[in-house]
Design a protein around this motif. Structure first.
Motif, PDB file in Angstrom:
ATOM      1  N   LEU A 203      12.091  71.082 -75.148  1.00 45.25           N
ATOM      2  CA  LEU A 203      11.860  70.684 -76.541  1.00 45.25           C
ATOM      3  C   LEU A 203      10.558  69.907 -76.680  1.00 45.25           C
ATOM      4  O   LEU A 203       9.806  70.089 -77.637  1.00 45.25           O
ATOM      5  CB  LEU A 203      13.040  69.837 -77.032  1.00 45.25           C
ATOM      6  N   ALA A 204      10.267  69.055 -75.691  1.00 40.61           N
ATOM      7  CA  ALA A 204       9.069  68.215 -75.770  1.00 40.61           C
ATOM      8  C   ALA A 204       7.783  69.035 -75.697  1.00 40.61           C
ATOM      9  O   ALA A 204       6.795  68.717 -76.355  1.00 40.61           O
ATOM     10  CB  ALA A 204       9.089  67.167 -74.652  1.00 40.61           C
ATOM     11  N   TYR A 205       7.802  70.092 -74.888  1.00 35.96           N
ATOM     12  CA  TYR A 205       6.579  70.872 -74.676  1.00 35.96           C
ATOM     13  C   TYR A 205       6.655  72.264 -75.300  1.00 35.96           C
ATOM     14  O   TYR A 205       5.790  73.100 -75.052  1.00 35.96           O
ATOM     15  CB  TYR A 205       6.301  70.969 -73.168  1.00 35.96           C
ATOM     16  N   ASP A 206       7.675  72.517 -76.103  1.00 43.46           N
ATOM     17  CA  ASP A 206       7.818  73.794 -76.806  1.00 43.46           C
ATOM     18  C   ASP A 206       7.763  74.977 -75.847  1.00 43.46           C
ATOM     19  O   ASP A 206       7.037  75.953 -76.067  1.00 43.46           O
ATOM     20  CB  ASP A 206       6.740  73.917 -77.889  1.00 43.46           C
ATOM     21  N   ILE A 207       8.523  74.880 -74.770  1.00 42.87           N
ATOM     22  CA  ILE A 207       8.612  75.952 -73.776  1.00 42.87           C
ATOM     23  C   ILE A 207       9.962  76.635 -73.940  1.00 42.87           C
ATOM     24  O   ILE A 207      11.000  75.966 -73.990  1.00 42.87           O
ATOM     25  CB  ILE A 207       8.463  75.393 -72.349  1.00 42.87           C
ATOM     26  N   THR A 208       9.973  77.958 -74.015  1.00 43.18           N
ATOM     27  CA  THR A 208      11.227  78.671 -74.283  1.00 43.18           C
ATOM     28  C   THR A 208      11.560  79.750 -73.251  1.00 43.18           C
ATOM     29  O   THR A 208      12.683  80.253 -73.244  1.00 43.18           O
ATOM     30  CB  THR A 208      11.177  79.336 -75.670  1.00 43.18           C
ATOM     31  N   TYR A 209      10.615  80.101 -72.374  1.00 44.36           N
ATOM     32  CA  TYR A 209      10.833  81.230 -71.460  1.00 44.36           C
ATOM     33  C   TYR A 209      10.267  80.857 -70.091  1.00 44.36           C
ATOM     34  O   TYR A 209       9.088  80.503 -69.977  1.00 44.36           O
ATOM     35  CB  TYR A 209      10.136  82.468 -72.018  1.00 44.36           C
ATOM     36  N   PHE A 210      11.103  80.942 -69.048  1.00 45.55           N
ATOM     37  CA  PHE A 210      10.667  80.415 -67.756  1.00 45.55           C
ATOM     38  C   PHE A 210      11.582  80.946 -66.656  1.00 45.55           C
ATOM     39  O   PHE A 210      12.772  81.206 -66.883  1.00 45.55           O
ATOM     40  CB  PHE A 210      10.762  78.883 -67.769  1.00 45.55           C
ATOM     41  N   ASP A 211      11.048  81.083 -65.446  1.00 47.10           N
ATOM     42  CA  ASP A 211      11.857  81.305 -64.249  1.00 47.10           C
ATOM     43  C   ASP A 211      12.756  80.076 -64.099  1.00 47.10           C
ATOM     44  O   ASP A 211      12.260  78.951 -63.965  1.00 47.10           O
ATOM     45  CB  ASP A 211      10.925  81.464 -63.044  1.00 47.10           C
ATOM     46  N   TRP A 215      11.637  76.349 -63.233  1.00 47.54           N
ATOM     47  CA  TRP A 215      11.791  75.364 -64.302  1.00 47.54           C
ATOM     48  C   TRP A 215      12.384  74.060 -63.772  1.00 47.54           C
ATOM     49  O   TRP A 215      11.923  72.971 -64.128  1.00 47.54           O
ATOM     50  CB  TRP A 215      12.665  75.942 -65.411  1.00 47.54           C
ATOM     51  N   ASP A 216      13.393  74.147 -62.914  1.00 44.69           N
ATOM     52  CA  ASP A 216      13.974  72.939 -62.322  1.00 44.69           C
ATOM     53  C   ASP A 216      12.920  72.149 -61.549  1.00 44.69           C
ATOM     54  O   ASP A 216      12.853  70.915 -61.643  1.00 44.69           O
ATOM     55  CB  ASP A 216      15.127  73.319 -61.384  1.00 44.69           C
ATOM     56  N   VAL A 217      12.116  72.852 -60.764  1.00 46.26           N
ATOM     57  CA  VAL A 217      11.081  72.184 -59.964  1.00 46.26           C
ATOM     58  C   VAL A 217      10.021  71.573 -60.880  1.00 46.26           C
ATOM     59  O   VAL A 217       9.562  70.445 -60.663  1.00 46.26           O
ATOM     60  CB  VAL A 217      10.454  73.171 -58.961  1.00 46.26           C
ATOM     61  N   TYR A 218       9.629  72.316 -61.902  1.00 50.82           N
ATOM     62  CA  TYR A 218       8.636  71.849 -62.881  1.00 50.82           C
ATOM     63  C   TYR A 218       9.131  70.569 -63.561  1.00 50.82           C
ATOM     64  O   TYR A 218       8.402  69.577 -63.671  1.00 50.82           O
ATOM     65  CB  TYR A 218       8.430  72.958 -63.906  1.00 50.82           C
ATOM     66  N   CYS A 219      10.373  70.575 -63.998  1.00 47.99           N
ATOM     67  CA  CYS A 219      10.950  69.395 -64.657  1.00 47.99           C
ATOM     68  C   CYS A 219      11.087  68.233 -63.685  1.00 47.99           C
ATOM     69  O   CYS A 219      10.910  67.063 -64.066  1.00 47.99           O
ATOM     70  CB  CYS A 219      12.306  69.736 -65.259  1.00 47.99           C
ATOM     71  N   ALA A 220      11.402  68.523 -62.413  1.00 57.26           N
ATOM     72  CA  ALA A 220      11.494  67.462 -61.411  1.00 57.26           C
ATOM     73  C   ALA A 220      10.154  66.757 -61.246  1.00 57.26           C
ATOM     74  O   ALA A 220      10.102  65.535 -61.060  1.00 57.26           O
ATOM     75  CB  ALA A 220      11.957  68.045 -60.076  1.00 57.26           C
ATOM     76  N   ALA A 221       9.059  67.524 -61.320  1.00 64.24           N
ATOM     77  CA  ALA A 221       7.727  66.916 -61.217  1.00 64.24           C
ATOM     78  C   ALA A 221       7.496  65.942 -62.361  1.00 64.24           C
ATOM     79  O   ALA A 221       6.987  64.827 -62.155  1.00 64.24           O
ATOM     80  CB  ALA A 221       6.657  68.007 -61.205  1.00 64.24           C
ATOM     81  N   PHE A 222       7.866  66.331 -63.587  1.00 69.39           N
ATOM     82  CA  PHE A 222       7.722  65.424 -64.727  1.00 69.39           C
ATOM     83  C   PHE A 222       8.594  64.186 -64.559  1.00 69.39           C
ATOM     84  O   PHE A 222       8.183  63.067 -64.888  1.00 69.39           O
ATOM     85  CB  PHE A 222       8.084  66.143 -66.027  1.00 69.39           C
ATOM     86  N   ALA A 223       9.807  64.372 -64.045  1.00 72.46           N
ATOM     87  CA  ALA A 223      10.712  63.233 -63.851  1.00 72.46           C
ATOM     88  C   ALA A 223      10.154  62.267 -62.807  1.00 72.46           C
ATOM     89  O   ALA A 223      10.219  61.042 -62.979  1.00 72.46           O
ATOM     90  CB  ALA A 223      12.092  63.734 -63.437  1.00 72.46           C
ATOM     91  N   MET A 224       9.604  62.806 -61.718  1.00 71.49           N
ATOM     92  CA  MET A 224       9.009  61.952 -60.687  1.00 71.49           C
ATOM     93  C   MET A 224       7.781  61.226 -61.234  1.00 71.49           C
ATOM     94  O   MET A 224       7.562  60.043 -60.940  1.00 71.49           O
ATOM     95  CB  MET A 224       8.643  62.783 -59.454  1.00 71.49           C
ATOM     96  N   LEU A 225       6.986  61.923 -62.026  1.00 73.85           N
ATOM     97  CA  LEU A 225       5.809  61.305 -62.621  1.00 73.85           C
ATOM     98  C   LEU A 225       6.202  60.141 -63.536  1.00 73.85           C
ATOM     99  O   LEU A 225       5.590  59.063 -63.492  1.00 73.85           O
ATOM    100  CB  LEU A 225       5.016  62.347 -63.399  1.00 73.85           C
ATOM    101  N   GLN A 226       7.231  60.339 -64.349  1.00 75.00           N
ATOM    102  CA  GLN A 226       7.692  59.267 -65.224  1.00 75.00           C
ATOM    103  C   GLN A 226       8.222  58.082 -64.428  1.00 75.00           C
ATOM    104  O   GLN A 226       8.033  56.924 -64.821  1.00 75.00           O
ATOM    105  CB  GLN A 226       8.753  59.793 -66.187  1.00 75.00           C
TER     106      GLN A 226
END
Length: 295
Positions: A203-211, A215-226
């Motif tokens: 929702l935050a980045y308006d992404i709707t279609y992903f492997d 996607w889990d790994v991508y989101c984990a990177a954002f979580a670690m960064l935060q």
């Protein structure tokens, strides 16, 4: 959606939702009464409520949506005995007791646990647990689909002592909220992109279609960064920041299998090596530092 599914809310005479009111249906649920639980405030209005703190163990009570795979996936994960399993301990109420609830211990957020002992090895070890847990889910062809700081919790020794019957391990990262999780037909490296269910980062980045695995790994990177920003501000350890940037990768909008970032397994393997190297280096510094001071 089933009429019995959340959100469960109370309304006033004008039909307005009373956001702080505990739903009567939850207070009268047979398992809530049997366990002597007292939901007192919402964590997520209509879905998750907490019991009091300061008077013994505190719990979160989640009203499950039976139109999702959450109950099935949670049951599958929680039954697996595996050191890589970081599914939050808890209990699913039995089906004969009415609408399913998930009752779990209240824990601390990821950044709060890192701040208790803010060292590079500890920070990296917590990130290692995060990648380890994702790797475990992916090995079962399960994608969490909503990894974010709000869905990652951790424990300290005080929290673990409050829940001796649930095997809550101190200094351990746990995943919560499997409401968007999916059991997939293919594993990492074979599963193509899918339409994403609702998620924090989607929702935050308006992404709707992903492997989904990527996607889990991508989101984990954002979580670690935060977590790094919350703990270290604008000056995080360079090694940790470089690792997070590598995990995040460079998104190219893949519509099939995504190769823009490492798999959870590869990310875990590299971080294991990095953490080993950091610990060896610290030992060397301690040994030679002590000798130099004593000479």
């Amino acid at each position: 959606m089933s009429s019995g599914n959340p959100p469960w809310v109370e309304r006033d005479e004008n039909g307005k939702i009373m956001i702080l009111e505990i739903p009567a249906r939850l207070k009268s649920h047979p398992e809530v009464i049997r366990r002597g639980l007292e939901p007192i405030a919402p964590i997520k209005i209509g879905v998750v409520y907490r019991t009091p703190d300061g008077r013994g163990p505190q719990y979160y009570i989640k009203i499950l949506d039976t139109d999702t795979e959450e109950a099935t996936i949670y049951q599958q994960l929680s039954r697996r005995i595996d050191p890589r399993n970081h599914t939050t301990p808890g209990e699913l109420t039995p089906s004969e007791a009415g609408h399913p609830l998930l009752i779990t211990p209240a824990m601390a957020d990821l950044a709060a646990v890192i701040r208790l002992k803010k060292t590079l090895p500890r920070t990296l070890s917590i990130f290692l647990q995060l990648m380890e847990g994702i790797e475990f889910m992916h090995s079962l062809r399960i994608a969490h689909m909503d990894i974010c700081p709000g869905n990652l919790v951790a424990t300290d020794i005080h929290i673990s002592r409050l829940f001796p019957n649930l095997n809550v391990v101190p200094d351990r990262v746990y995943f919560i909220d499997f409401g968007s999780s999916l059991q997939l037909p293919l594993g990492p490296g074979s599963q193509h992109a899918i339409t994403l269910p609702p998620s924090q980062y989607g929702l935050a980045y308006d992404i709707t279609y992903f492997d989904p695995y990527s996607w889990d790994v991508y989101c984990a990177a954002f979580a670690m960064l935060q977590a790094l920003e919350a703990c270290y501000g604008n000056d995080p350890p360079l090694i940790a920041r470089l690792y997070v940037d590598w995990v995040k990768g460079k998104e190219r909008g893949c519509t099939t299998v995504c190769y823009c970032r490492p798999t959870a397994r590869r990310a875990r393997q590299l971080l294991t090596g990095i953490l080993w190297g950091v610990r060896v280096w610290e030992c060397v510094q301690n040994v030679f530092g002590t000798r130099y001071k004593g000479s």
